[in-house]
Write a protein that holds these residues in place. Structure first.
Motif: not given
Length: 275
Positions: A85-89, A126, A128
């Motif tokens: 998974q990749q998180e983008y804030l 957030k 994901v």
């Protein structure tokens, strides 16, 4: 029209289509002019599930009345989906002019407070994502290319500044494109101030609300009613997304969380008065 396009069993399809239309007009069950309880046929029900979210709904496009249920389904299914998974804030900021004009104490709204807001139609703080998952576009970007609010996409690649996706709904199915971060302002009137969120305009879309499903044609639909519908015509909209009777399954829970075959249908017949 949606059913007849791929009908193989004409008699069954005709009967099913009439049942859906009767629900839309409030003709199923008791006299319906408002909120009525109706019985759902047994062959459409999911009746052998101990965990609703990991039931037969998993293999279908899940639809539910409220955002809170949709978020729960999406979060659970995202964890079950294979891959990293990749998180983008997001970057959230206040509209300072709004605070000066309305004499609101800006110090009351820290970044943590803004990050925790989930206005309707806005991406979450957030975000994901995983390669291969379905997502929904939350803003109109390029209508000619099919990039409109509500368009379903599949994630192809996750970059730092852009996300590559493939369109999987509408008239441009199969086209690939890149989605950038955007600065978005919520239109929710319940928030007493204006703020801006810079984030990818995407939401995980294993499941969607009934309202967001309008206009969609889906081969497999799983309706999840932990709570019943609450708006005129909402049940009709949910049922009529599917292309065939075989593609529809419904999971209904009563107030005690037990499986049932009964649900609400909200129809106000005065709506049809001028049609």
């Amino acid at each position: 029209m949606r059913l007849s396009a791929l009908a193989s069993n004409i008699q069954e399809t005709t009967t099913f289509a009439k049942w859906i239309l009767d629900i839309g007009e409030g003709k199923v069950g008791s006299l319906n002019d408002g909120d009525a309880i109706i019985d759902i046929p047994d062959d459409l029900l999911i009746v052998d599930s101990t965990d609703p979210i990991e039931s037969d709904l998993f293999s279908r496009k899940s639809i539910a009345p409220k955002n809170e249920f949709i978020q729960e389904i999406n979060e659970r299914l995202l964890k079950l989906f294979p891959g990293a998974q990749q998180e983008y804030l997001s970057s959230d900021s206040l509209s300072h002019a709004d605070f000066v004009h309305d004499n609101i104490d800006e110090t009351l709204y820290s970044p943590d407070v803004l990050n925790g807001l989930r206005p309707s139609g806005m991406p979450i703080h957030k975000l994901v994502l995983k390669v291969g998952i379905p997502v929904m576009l939350l803003r109109n970007i390029d209508q000619k290319s099919g990039l409109c609010n509500g368009t379903r996409l599949r994630v192809i690649a996750l970059g730092k500044r852009v996300i590559e996706v493939k369109i999987i709904s509408g008239s441009n199915i199969g086209n690939r494109t890149f989605i950038p971060r955007m600065s978005l302002t919520p239109s929710d009137k319940m928030i007493p101030f204006i703020f801006q969120r810079r984030q990818f305009p995407l939401a995980v879309c294993f499941a969607m609300t009934i309202n967001k499903s309008q206009g969609q044609s889906l081969s497999k639909v799983g309706l999840f009613f932990r709570q019943p519908v609450f708006i005129h015509g909402q049940l009709y909209v949910a049922l009529s997304r599917v292309k065939s009777k075989d593609g529809l399954k419904i999971l209904i829970l009563d107030k005690d969380g037990k499986l049932t075959n009964k649900t609400s249908n909200v129809v106000f017949k005065e709506v049809f008065g001028n049609l």
